[in-house]
Design a protein around this motif. Structure first.
Motif, PDB file in Angstrom:
ATOM      1  N   MET A 256       0.812  -1.209   0.000  1.00 27.30           N
ATOM      2  CA  MET A 256       0.000   0.000   0.000  1.00 27.30           C
ATOM      3  C   MET A 256       0.851   1.266   0.000  1.00 27.30           C
ATOM      4  O   MET A 256       0.535   2.238  -0.677  1.00 27.30           O
ATOM      5  CB  MET A 256      -0.960  -0.030   1.185  1.00 27.30           C
ATOM      6  N   ASP A 257       1.920   1.280   0.788  1.00 28.65           N
ATOM      7  CA  ASP A 257       2.871   2.389   0.807  1.00 28.65           C
ATOM      8  C   ASP A 257       4.170   1.840   0.233  1.00 28.65           C
ATOM      9  O   ASP A 257       4.952   1.200   0.926  1.00 28.65           O
ATOM     10  CB  ASP A 257       3.066   2.903   2.231  1.00 28.65           C
ATOM     11  N   LYS A 258       4.377   2.088  -1.050  1.00 27.82           N
ATOM     12  CA  LYS A 258       5.481   1.450  -1.758  1.00 27.82           C
ATOM     13  C   LYS A 258       6.842   1.829  -1.166  1.00 27.82           C
ATOM     14  O   LYS A 258       7.720   0.978  -1.005  1.00 27.82           O
ATOM     15  CB  LYS A 258       5.435   1.824  -3.246  1.00 27.82           C
ATOM     16  N   ALA A 259       7.042   3.109  -0.847  1.00 28.34           N
ATOM     17  CA  ALA A 259       8.331   3.544  -0.325  1.00 28.34           C
ATOM     18  C   ALA A 259       8.616   2.928   1.037  1.00 28.34           C
ATOM     19  O   ALA A 259       9.735   2.481   1.317  1.00 28.34           O
ATOM     20  CB  ALA A 259       8.374   5.067  -0.236  1.00 28.34           C
ATOM     21  N   ALA A 260       7.621   2.903   1.913  1.00 27.80           N
ATOM     22  CA  ALA A 260       7.815   2.318   3.240  1.00 27.80           C
ATOM     23  C   ALA A 260       8.063   0.821   3.145  1.00 27.80           C
ATOM     24  O   ALA A 260       8.894   0.266   3.877  1.00 27.80           O
ATOM     25  CB  ALA A 260       6.604   2.600   4.122  1.00 27.80           C
ATOM     26  N   ALA A 261       7.353   0.145   2.240  1.00 27.58           N
ATOM     27  CA  ALA A 261       7.545  -1.294   2.074  1.00 27.58           C
ATOM     28  C   ALA A 261       8.949  -1.598   1.576  1.00 27.58           C
ATOM     29  O   ALA A 261       9.595  -2.546   2.030  1.00 27.58           O
ATOM     30  CB  ALA A 261       6.502  -1.855   1.108  1.00 27.58           C
ATOM     31  N   THR A 262       9.446  -0.795   0.646  1.00 25.21           N
ATOM     32  CA  THR A 262      10.807  -0.978   0.138  1.00 25.21           C
ATOM     33  C   THR A 262      11.826  -0.789   1.255  1.00 25.21           C
ATOM     34  O   THR A 262      12.768  -1.580   1.400  1.00 25.21           O
ATOM     35  CB  THR A 262      11.089  -0.003  -1.011  1.00 25.21           C
ATOM     36  N   ALA A 263      11.665   0.258   2.055  1.00 21.42           N
ATOM     37  CA  ALA A 263      12.596   0.518   3.147  1.00 21.42           C
ATOM     38  C   ALA A 263      12.585  -0.616   4.165  1.00 21.42           C
ATOM     39  O   ALA A 263      13.644  -1.065   4.635  1.00 21.42           O
ATOM     40  CB  ALA A 263      12.259   1.844   3.819  1.00 21.42           C
ATOM     41  N   ALA A 264      11.399  -1.095   4.521  1.00 21.58           N
ATOM     42  CA  ALA A 264      11.293  -2.200   5.466  1.00 21.58           C
ATOM     43  C   ALA A 264      11.956  -3.456   4.909  1.00 21.58           C
ATOM     44  O   ALA A 264      12.695  -4.159   5.612  1.00 21.58           O
ATOM     45  CB  ALA A 264       9.829  -2.470   5.794  1.00 21.58           C
ATOM     46  N   ARG A 265      11.712  -3.728   3.626  1.00 23.96           N
ATOM     47  CA  ARG A 265      12.295  -4.899   2.986  1.00 23.96           C
ATOM     48  C   ARG A 265      13.823  -4.845   3.033  1.00 23.96           C
ATOM     49  O   ARG A 265      14.487  -5.794   3.447  1.00 23.96           O
ATOM     50  CB  ARG A 265      11.809  -4.959   1.533  1.00 23.96           C
ATOM     51  N   ARG A 266      14.384  -3.723   2.623  1.00 25.57           N
ATOM     52  CA  ARG A 266      15.833  -3.611   2.562  1.00 25.57           C
ATOM     53  C   ARG A 266      16.447  -3.681   3.964  1.00 25.57           C
ATOM     54  O   ARG A 266      17.469  -4.343   4.179  1.00 25.57           O
ATOM     55  CB  ARG A 266      16.233  -2.318   1.845  1.00 25.57           C
ATOM     56  N   ASN A 267      15.846  -3.028   4.928  1.00 27.88           N
ATOM     57  CA  ASN A 267      16.401  -3.013   6.278  1.00 27.88           C
ATOM     58  C   ASN A 267      16.336  -4.381   6.945  1.00 27.88           C
ATOM     59  O   ASN A 267      17.313  -4.852   7.533  1.00 27.88           O
ATOM     60  CB  ASN A 267      15.669  -1.970   7.134  1.00 27.88           C
ATOM     61  N   VAL A 268      15.180  -5.022   6.864  1.00 33.37           N
ATOM     62  CA  VAL A 268      15.033  -6.320   7.528  1.00 33.37           C
ATOM     63  C   VAL A 268      15.862  -7.392   6.831  1.00 33.37           C
ATOM     64  O   VAL A 268      16.549  -8.188   7.484  1.00 33.37           O
ATOM     65  CB  VAL A 268      13.550  -6.730   7.598  1.00 33.37           C
ATOM     66  N   LEU A 269      15.834  -7.434   5.501  1.00 37.40           N
ATOM     67  CA  LEU A 269      16.639  -8.427   4.789  1.00 37.40           C
ATOM     68  C   LEU A 269      18.127  -8.203   5.051  1.00 37.40           C
ATOM     69  O   LEU A 269      18.897  -9.167   5.169  1.00 37.40           O
ATOM     70  CB  LEU A 269      16.344  -8.377   3.289  1.00 37.40           C
ATOM     71  N   GLY A 270      18.531  -6.943   5.172  1.00 39.24           N
ATOM     72  CA  GLY A 270      19.920  -6.652   5.486  1.00 39.24           C
ATOM     73  C   GLY A 270      20.319  -7.190   6.840  1.00 39.24           C
ATOM     74  O   GLY A 270      21.428  -7.732   7.017  1.00 39.24           O
ATOM     75  N   MET A 271      19.441  -7.053   7.830  1.00 38.45           N
ATOM     76  CA  MET A 271      19.727  -7.597   9.151  1.00 38.45           C
ATOM     77  C   MET A 271      19.801  -9.122   9.113  1.00 38.45           C
ATOM     78  O   MET A 271      20.721  -9.724   9.678  1.00 38.45           O
ATOM     79  CB  MET A 271      18.642  -7.156  10.141  1.00 38.45           C
ATOM     80  N   LEU A 272      18.854  -9.759   8.427  1.00 39.30           N
ATOM     81  CA  LEU A 272      18.846 -11.215   8.362  1.00 39.30           C
ATOM     82  C   LEU A 272      20.122 -11.741   7.718  1.00 39.30           C
ATOM     83  O   LEU A 272      20.695 -12.744   8.165  1.00 39.30           O
ATOM     84  CB  LEU A 272      17.621 -11.700   7.580  1.00 39.30           C
ATOM     85  N   ALA A 273      20.575 -11.062   6.662  1.00 32.83           N
ATOM     86  CA  ALA A 273      21.798 -11.479   5.991  1.00 32.83           C
ATOM     87  C   ALA A 273      23.019 -11.253   6.878  1.00 32.83           C
ATOM     88  O   ALA A 273      23.890 -12.122   6.994  1.00 32.83           O
ATOM     89  CB  ALA A 273      21.950 -10.727   4.672  1.00 32.83           C
TER      90      ALA A 273
END
Length: 310
Positions: A256-273
């Motif tokens: 729904m909020d494309k920019a927020a979803a992108t930021a969440a994706r990059r931040n969380v995936l970065g932590m997991l990696a």
């Protein structure tokens, strides 16, 4: 709204989430694992028992229109070919998760409402009336569809937990909004049994909510920690195991909020990696569990094999 994550303060502030230094696990199914079928698979996370439940799977055409917002046709086709998948079709998976804490059975999301969740639970040796807690990561139809069966609560003895932001948004929709109408039919009748959770708060000992808004206004992922082992239930943070990882910035139609979803994706995936923390993603290929590694400016989802199946 976006979330900011760092390696040491991953998933929130250290005060709210004191698990940041927990060791990355090497997970193996324990002797008490009950499920090892094509629709239910059990793993151990310390003293927690996690079972992923395949509610259903289906193909859908128009993959780039769904997962490749902002990508060129050439780039989308290239990433697809490099990962041995077609560029025009996506296979969808719907995977709720069950966590046995030792004192409670906690179900995360309820599926499509077409009977798949009951079948998968049965393979895990659990009946719907044994579920103690139902956690809704967000309120899209494929996550709340199984809340009721033939008009009655599917999980008759459960209490319910969700984000207040999520519930308030959807319950305020006027009649005629497809999701709002489904929330009114499936979720609102159970509101008196519902409690609301915020970022950094716990569902139960070892199960912590992490705000990851963007996909929906109150989309929440959940961090599990027990005996130094960790796992993240990522819900719809990433909707496809190739495209959403390789290019977190590619817009997803359902966000729904494309920019927020992108930021969440990059931040969380970065932590997991960075911390080598395993994940379970609602739409990942079953059994929906795996690891994340960095690849170029994006990431790669590494599905589990024997290391979590023991």
């Amino acid at each position: 709204m976006t979330i900011k994550l760092t390696r040491r303060a991953a998933l929130g502030t250290a005060a709210a989430l004191p698990f940041a230094t927990a060791a990355a696990p090497v997970l193996a199914a324990g002797s008490d694992a009950k499920a090892n079928s094509s629709i239910a698979k059990t793993f151990k996370v310390g003293d927690l028992t996690v079972t992923t439940l395949l509610d259903g799977s289906l193909p859908r055409d128009g993959a780039k229109d769904i997962f490749g917002g902002g990508a060129s046709d050439e780039d989308f086709a290239k990433v697809s070919a490099e990962n041995f998948i077609p560029a025009d079709t996506a296979q969808f998976f719907f995977t709720p998760s069950l966590v046995n804490t030792g004192s409670e059975l906690v179900l995360f999301d309820t599926g499509l409402g077409q009977g798949g969740i009951q079948a998968a639970l049965a393979d895990a040796g659990v009946s719907p009336d044994q579920i103690d807690v139902v956690v809704l990561t967000h309120m899209h139809p494929d996550h709340i569809g199984g809340m009721t069966t033939d008009g009655a609560p599917t999980f008759a003895n459960a209490r319910y937990v969700t984000s207040a932001t999520e519930y308030d948004f959807w319950s305020a929709q006027e009649a005629g909004n497809n999701v709002g109408d489904l929330v009114a039919a499936k979720v609102t009748p159970l509101a008196e049994k519902m409690s609301f959770i915020g970022d950094g708060e716990q569902v139960a000992s070892g199960i912590t909510a992490v705000a990851a808004h963007g996909h929906t206004p109150g989309h929440t992922v959940y961090h599990l920690e027990s005996n130094g082992q960790r796992l993240l239930l990522t819900a719809d943070l990433a909707n496809h195991y190739v495209w959403s990882f390789a290019h977190p910035e590619w817009e997803v139609r359902f966000d729904m909020d494309k920019a927020a979803a992108t930021a969440a994706r990059r931040n969380v995936l970065g932590m997991l990696a960075a911390d080598k923390v395993p994940m379970v993603g609602y739409h990942m290929p079953f059994p929906a569990a795996g690891f994340v590694e960095t690849r170029g400016e994006g990431f790669r989802f590494v599905p589990v094999s024997y290391q979590m199946m023991g």
